[in-house]
Structures are given as structure tokens and as C-alpha cells.
Design a protein around this motif. Sequence first.
Motif, PDB file in Angstrom:
ATOM      1  N   VAL A  57       0.625  -1.190   0.159  1.00 34.55           N
ATOM      2  CA  VAL A  57      -0.164  -0.137   0.304  1.00 34.55           C
ATOM      3  C   VAL A  57       0.880   0.911  -0.116  1.00 34.55           C
ATOM      4  O   VAL A  57       0.983   2.515  -0.478  1.00 34.55           O
ATOM      5  CB  VAL A  57      -1.178  -0.205   0.887  1.00 34.55           C
ATOM      6  N   LEU A  58       1.856   1.433   0.113  1.00 32.80           N
ATOM      7  CA  LEU A  58       2.803   2.441   0.615  1.00 32.80           C
ATOM      8  C   LEU A  58       3.969   2.739  -0.364  1.00 32.80           C
ATOM      9  O   LEU A  58       3.669   3.522  -1.109  1.00 32.80           O
ATOM     10  CB  LEU A  58       4.254   2.769   1.956  1.00 32.80           C
ATOM     11  N   GLY A  59       3.868   1.458  -1.271  1.00 29.16           N
ATOM     12  CA  GLY A  59       4.130   1.777  -2.701  1.00 29.16           C
ATOM     13  C   GLY A  59       3.412   2.228  -4.045  1.00 29.16           C
ATOM     14  O   GLY A  59       4.038   3.306  -4.791  1.00 29.16           O
ATOM     15  N   ALA A  60       1.924   2.107  -3.301  1.00 27.50           N
ATOM     16  CA  ALA A  60       0.955   2.620  -4.044  1.00 27.50           C
ATOM     17  C   ALA A  60       1.000   4.039  -4.363  1.00 27.50           C
ATOM     18  O   ALA A  60       0.545   4.785  -5.252  1.00 27.50           O
ATOM     19  CB  ALA A  60      -0.690   2.323  -4.036  1.00 27.50           C
ATOM     20  N   ALA A  61       0.836   4.115  -3.118  1.00 24.88           N
ATOM     21  CA  ALA A  61       0.517   6.317  -2.663  1.00 24.88           C
ATOM     22  C   ALA A  61       1.861   6.626  -3.300  1.00 24.88           C
ATOM     23  O   ALA A  61       1.417   7.738  -3.337  1.00 24.88           O
ATOM     24  CB  ALA A  61       1.204   6.189  -0.721  1.00 24.88           C
ATOM     25  N   ALA A  62       2.844   5.726  -3.943  1.00 20.67           N
ATOM     26  CA  ALA A  62       4.001   6.745  -4.408  1.00 20.67           C
ATOM     27  C   ALA A  62       3.832   7.241  -6.151  1.00 20.67           C
ATOM     28  O   ALA A  62       4.203   7.763  -6.553  1.00 20.67           O
ATOM     29  CB  ALA A  62       5.241   6.336  -4.129  1.00 20.67           C
ATOM     30  N   GLN A  63       2.651   5.978  -6.244  1.00 21.94           N
ATOM     31  CA  GLN A  63       2.652   6.073  -7.857  1.00 21.94           C
ATOM     32  C   GLN A  63       1.828   6.794  -8.461  1.00 21.94           C
ATOM     33  O   GLN A  63       1.205   7.412  -7.976  1.00 21.94           O
ATOM     34  CB  GLN A  63       2.532   5.021  -8.202  1.00 21.94           C
ATOM     35  N   GLU A 116       0.950   5.881 -12.142  1.00 26.89           N
ATOM     36  CA  GLU A 116       0.556   5.273 -12.996  1.00 26.89           C
ATOM     37  C   GLU A 116      -0.800   4.587 -13.092  1.00 26.89           C
ATOM     38  O   GLU A 116      -0.959   4.167 -12.088  1.00 26.89           O
ATOM     39  CB  GLU A 116       1.636   5.146 -13.447  1.00 26.89           C
ATOM     40  N   PHE A 117      -1.834   4.920 -13.322  1.00 29.30           N
ATOM     41  CA  PHE A 117      -2.978   4.185 -13.187  1.00 29.30           C
ATOM     42  C   PHE A 117      -2.617   2.780 -12.999  1.00 29.30           C
ATOM     43  O   PHE A 117      -3.080   1.973 -11.546  1.00 29.30           O
ATOM     44  CB  PHE A 117      -4.388   3.919 -14.426  1.00 29.30           C
ATOM     45  N   ARG A 118      -2.380   1.677 -13.903  1.00 27.64           N
ATOM     46  CA  ARG A 118      -1.839   0.092 -14.043  1.00 27.64           C
ATOM     47  C   ARG A 118      -1.059  -0.139 -12.543  1.00 27.64           C
ATOM     48  O   ARG A 118      -0.664  -1.346 -11.335  1.00 27.64           O
ATOM     49  CB  ARG A 118      -1.158  -0.183 -14.576  1.00 27.64           C
ATOM     50  N   ARG A 119       0.352   0.894 -12.358  1.00 20.54           N
ATOM     51  CA  ARG A 119       1.367   0.725 -11.449  1.00 20.54           C
ATOM     52  C   ARG A 119       0.454   0.827 -10.056  1.00 20.54           C
ATOM     53  O   ARG A 119       0.891  -0.132  -9.204  1.00 20.54           O
ATOM     54  CB  ARG A 119       2.470   1.758 -11.373  1.00 20.54           C
ATOM     55  N   ILE A 120      -0.092   1.062  -9.860  1.00 15.12           N
ATOM     56  CA  ILE A 120      -1.114   1.798  -8.672  1.00 15.12           C
ATOM     57  C   ILE A 120      -1.995   0.654  -8.331  1.00 15.12           C
ATOM     58  O   ILE A 120      -1.422   0.043  -7.423  1.00 15.12           O
ATOM     59  CB  ILE A 120      -2.523   2.636  -8.374  1.00 15.12           C
ATOM     60  N   LEU A 121      -3.076   0.081  -8.840  1.00 13.00           N
ATOM     61  CA  LEU A 121      -3.052  -1.598  -9.348  1.00 13.00           C
ATOM     62  C   LEU A 121      -2.999  -2.864  -9.276  1.00 13.00           C
ATOM     63  O   LEU A 121      -3.198  -3.121  -7.920  1.00 13.00           O
ATOM     64  CB  LEU A 121      -4.043  -1.288 -10.629  1.00 13.00           C
ATOM     65  N   SER A 122      -1.190  -2.725  -9.213  1.00 11.19           N
ATOM     66  CA  SER A 122      -0.412  -3.210  -9.519  1.00 11.19           C
ATOM     67  C   SER A 122       0.198  -3.417  -7.539  1.00 11.19           C
ATOM     68  O   SER A 122      -0.117  -4.791  -7.077  1.00 11.19           O
ATOM     69  CB  SER A 122       0.643  -3.612  -9.812  1.00 11.19           C
ATOM     70  N   PHE A 123       0.388  -2.368  -7.385  1.00 19.26           N
ATOM     71  CA  PHE A 123       0.864  -2.065  -6.300  1.00 19.26           C
ATOM     72  C   PHE A 123      -0.223  -2.979  -5.017  1.00 19.26           C
ATOM     73  O   PHE A 123      -0.170  -3.431  -4.227  1.00 19.26           O
ATOM     74  CB  PHE A 123       1.545  -0.979  -6.094  1.00 19.26           C
ATOM     75  N   HIS A 124      -1.231  -2.545  -5.520  1.00 18.84           N
ATOM     76  CA  HIS A 124      -2.450  -2.626  -4.150  1.00 18.84           C
ATOM     77  C   HIS A 124      -2.671  -4.445  -4.317  1.00 18.84           C
ATOM     78  O   HIS A 124      -3.159  -5.231  -4.034  1.00 18.84           O
ATOM     79  CB  HIS A 124      -4.185  -2.394  -4.720  1.00 18.84           C
ATOM     80  N   ILE A 125      -2.125  -5.129  -6.197  1.00 18.80           N
ATOM     81  CA  ILE A 125      -2.525  -6.544  -5.658  1.00 18.80           C
ATOM     82  C   ILE A 125      -1.408  -7.032  -4.207  1.00 18.80           C
ATOM     83  O   ILE A 125      -1.732  -7.801  -4.414  1.00 18.80           O
ATOM     84  CB  ILE A 125      -1.978  -7.203  -6.708  1.00 18.80           C
ATOM     85  N   VAL A 126      -0.408  -6.771  -4.487  1.00 14.02           N
ATOM     86  CA  VAL A 126       0.502  -6.759  -3.051  1.00 14.02           C
ATOM     87  C   VAL A 126      -0.070  -6.856  -2.450  1.00 14.02           C
ATOM     88  O   VAL A 126       0.111  -7.438  -1.682  1.00 14.02           O
ATOM     89  CB  VAL A 126       2.303  -5.953  -3.650  1.00 14.02           C
ATOM     90  N   SER A 127      -1.321  -5.610  -1.809  1.00 19.08           N
ATOM     91  CA  SER A 127      -1.364  -5.031  -0.306  1.00 19.08           C
ATOM     92  C   SER A 127      -2.384  -6.095  -0.353  1.00 19.08           C
ATOM     93  O   SER A 127      -2.202  -7.086   0.872  1.00 19.08           O
ATOM     94  CB  SER A 127      -1.227  -3.750   0.260  1.00 19.08           C
ATOM     95  N   GLN A 128      -3.341  -6.418  -0.827  1.00 14.89           N
ATOM     96  CA  GLN A 128      -4.098  -7.883  -0.664  1.00 14.89           C
ATOM     97  C   GLN A 128      -3.825  -8.783  -1.433  1.00 14.89           C
ATOM     98  O   GLN A 128      -4.922  -9.006  -0.430  1.00 14.89           O
ATOM     99  CB  GLN A 128      -5.869  -7.233  -2.278  1.00 14.89           C
TER     100      GLN A 128
END
Lengths: 503, 115
Positions: free
Chosen positions: A287-293, A295-307
Motif C-alpha cells: 500500500v505504501l508503494g501504491a501511494a508513491a505511484q 500511473e493507473f496500472r502501477r497503482i493497481l499492481s501495488f494494490h494487488i501486493v497489499s491485498q
Amino acid sequence: MRPEVILPILIPLLSGALSLLFWRSRTVQRVLGVVGTGALMIAAFVLFFRVQQEGYVVLQLGGWQAPYGISLVADLLGAIMVVLTGIIGFAVALFSLPTMGPGHEKFGYYPLMHLLLAGVAGAFLTGDIFNLYVWFEVMLLASFALLILGGERAQMEGAIKYVTLNLVSSVIFLSAVGLLYGALGTLNMAHIAERVSMVENSTLVDVLAVMFMVSFGIKAAAFPLFFWLPASYHTPPVAVSALFAGLLTKVGVYALFRVFTLIFNDSAAFTHEILLWGAALTMLTGVLGAAAQYEFRRILSFHIVSQIGYMIMGLALYTPLALIGGVFYILHHIIVKTNLFLVSGLVYRLKGSYELKKLGGVYAAWPLLGLLFLIPALSLAGIPPLSGFFAKFVLIRASIESGEVVITIIALLVGLLTLYSMTKIWAEAFWKKAPDEEEGGVAKPAALDRRQLWLMVTPIVGLAACTVFIGLNGQLFYDIASAAAAQLLDPQAYINAVMGAQP
Amino acid sequence: MEPLIAIVIGAIYASAIYMMLRRSIVKLVIGLILISNAANLLIFTTAGLTRGSPPLIPMDGSALPEVVADPLPQALVLTAIVIAFGVLSFSVVLIRRATEIMQVDDMDQMKENAK
């Protein structure tokens, strides 16, 4: 003979082979893509209802009594996963029709998609640990090829990380299988579960457990070896991203659930403690990785990790309620995450970019699309009454009940940060005024014709409807998840079903 | 025999990991090839090495002799070799394409160039 267990594997293999026969005809391949995945979805539902009635459906391949042959076993968790595979496959096949360019289709997109689905379904249904390795490899090879379809610069860099990490994970898995066979002399998972408690050297069992944990953890994109996922998932065509996002990491999670409930359940204090910390760190870093992104799909990718962290947390707490939460979370996550990737693809098709800075004004131009984004996005963040709320609620309740304060706080915090990311996408892509071309915006792509637009919107609406349906019928899905969790907590029933099944 | 092979396998694993930790992409592939061969050898060895006694019932007997080699790991190794061959040939082609497009053989520079 129980043909319904093997049909979800045979149908995509057959459709893949047929599409290869029609290599030159794009039209036939497109039709086969939709028909094949539709048939897979129907076969999966048939299997699911059969499993719901009978508990376990077992097929001994080649007529060999277990443990000598390979068994295909469908329990409720496996059947749920296969149903989700069918739904996602069908939705992505529909979405591929207007978005996959002729360049991709000519180089075998559809055969590879079928092969990937066959590998995923096989991994969910097999009852043999070496066979699981083989299905993993089928799935991986197809995903490698899909990932570099098109051969752009960014794809290459992502693919090298993806291929390397997944190969290493496969090798660890293979070594662990070899050592397990050396210690127990069997490969049938039910038979392994029976024999593993007889091993005198419990250190060896713990080492094997950790090897499986590392290998499946890499495949599930769990902390610390998750970085291949955000490096690669935003590079291929969006239909491929959506397929990967929905299914691939979940195969790793499924394997963790299978192995750590059936086989390595004796020293739960040791293994599940590691899993719990892994889950907490996975959630946080994702989720912290996503906060720094931006790009639409990169945010979503980092959220896969957190989920993924939430799902593993359900397994790691290892109470009945937590496992229910874990299964519920997988169920909800696969649908929602695929849907978000599809929405990002539609936004890209309409506005010409994935970069949030260059996007804007989607809500003003297409208000209904804004609604379609909000449903999965709010569900991901866990807003009632959508599916994500119930999944998170069950998990957090389970962690409070088992007295794990730290993980509860982390899980709640991560939910909040997820909402922050979704708000960021909403504010940047949907709400703010679209930047002009002089201000760094991009030229608007050619307008979509009506038929293409409908083909893209239909799967998104369908998956959003699934999310709302799960949310509104929380009790029904809670019951299904709790039946699946009850089976996971009763390994003896699994062993009896597999070892007792007549060929 | 087993201890010797065990040491050999350990050495292959170690050198494979060393190769993979280098920055050069070609060395990365060599590491991948080594590590999958090490895994194959490991499976082969864990079932025990039995020399010169195939699991065949002799012409004049009705049961297997007392000690025979376990055929299953060998079947597993065959499968694993085939899979590894497929995957590795894919990664060799991938890396060739990647270096062709990026014009570098260094992971760090590749990351710069991809942007």
C-alpha cells in the motif's frame, strides 16, 4: 468416472489447440476465445454445484487407485477458484475483442490465453504435488509469452524480472518436492498429509515447510520478493494485465492455503507465525508503494501486493473465522481487481494515457463510467455494502478474536490507505479538468464505434454486478466460504475422500 | 556416493546463485541454467542411488529383487528436464531480444534505458 473434474482443464486445452489449428484466421480464434471461455465458465459452475452437494469430487486419472496415479480433487475452495477462473476468463475474452490489436492476435494471443487458463484450472484441481509443479509451469510459460507479446522496451525489462523470479521460485518448489519425496516416498498430497506426521525428524518438515512457503510466496507476490509484480504488470496489453491481476498471484495464494492446511499443519506456531509477519509486511509495503505511484496500472499492481497480504493473513491466523475471511477475500478480490484493470483499459482507450497527470475530466465526459470505476474501487477499499466490506470485516473480526493487536491495526490502516489511493485515481483521472496538450496532456485517440464500446463496457458492468451481488448477498457467500474453510480445517476428510475414491 | 553428489549439488547451487547475483544478464541466464540442473540432480539423489539394479522382474522370478532403484524420481527428473529446457530456451530468446532492443548487458543500465 467423474468427468466434471477434468472438464475445466480439457475445455481450455481443447480451445487452445483448436485456435492453433486456425492460426491464420483471426475471426475463428476470436469466436473460439469467447465460446471456449464461456464453456469453461459453465463447466466450472457445474463442478461447483456438484462439489457443494457431495463435498469432494475425486477423479483418479488413468484408473489408478490413489496414491499410485495422479488424482484430480475438487473440494469447495478448488471449485470456487475454478468458477472465478471461468468468470474472469470469459470477461477478459470479451474485453480482448475490441482492445487486442491485430498485431497481438496474429502472434497467438488467444491460444496462449487458453493455455494460461488451462494451467490455472489444473493447479486448482490437482491432488498431486508434482502435478501442481507441472501446472505451474504450463501457466508460467503461457504468461511469459503473453507478457512480452508486442515486444516493447518496457515489456522486456519487466519480463526479465518476472521470468527470473518465477524461475527461481519454481526451482525452489521443485527442490522441495524432491526432498519431500525423499523423506516420505509419495507425491499424492493426501498421502503426504497422512505420512508427514510419521516423520521423526521434525526439523526436516519445518525446513520443507519454509521452502514451500518461500516458493509459493514468490508466486503470490508476498513480501519480500514481490517486486517482479509491479515491475511487469503494467507493461503488457491491458487485457493481459487484467487476466494476470485476477488469477496468477491467486494461484500462489491457493497453493499456500492448500499446503499449509493439509500438509504442514502440525507446527502452526512456527510456520503460521512467519506467515503472519509476512502478511503484515506485504500489506504495508504494497500500500505504501501504491501511494508513491502516479500511473493507473502501477497503482493497481501495488494494490494487488497489499491485498495478497490480507489473504495470507487469513491463512496465518489459522482460526475457522480467519480462514472464512481469507476465502471470502480471495473470492471478492479476483473479481474486483480484474474489473479495475478493465476500467483502466477503458479509460486508456477513451483518453489515451495511463498517466494520472495526463488524465482528467473522465467524469464530466462519461459520468456512468465514473460510477463503474467507483463500484470496484470502493469495494477494494472496503466500503459497505460492497463485497470488500464483508471480506475485511470477517478478517479483522477474526484477528481481534485471536488477540493479534498489531496485525489488526495494520489491516485497518492499510484499508484506509487503499481508500487514499482510490481517491487519488478518482480525483486525478475522473474529477480534475483534463490538461490541454500544451500543459502536458495527450491527444485524444480516435472515437470508439458503438459496438466496440459495448464490448468493452459489458464485462465491466458484469463484474461490477458480481461485486454488488456479493455485497448484497453477504450471508450466502459467507456460508459458502465457511463451508470451504470447514473443509480446509478437516484434512482427514480430504485424505479419506482421495484415498477412498474408487478409480 | 550420496555424500559426494550432495556436495556437488551444493556447489552447483552456490555457483548458480553467485552467477544470478551478478549484474550481467548473460550471467543471469547461466545462473538459471545451473540452478535448474542442480534441482534435477537433487531429485535424482534424494531417492537414493542404487547402481545396476533396474526395477524389472527377472525372467525366472515372480517378484522384484530385494533392492531396486526407485523409477519414480527418474520419471520426475525427465519431466523436470523437459520443462526446464522449454523455460530456459524461452529465457535465452527473451534475453537476446532484450539486449538487442536495449543495447546493454547490465541490469541497472537496462532500467535506465527502459524509461
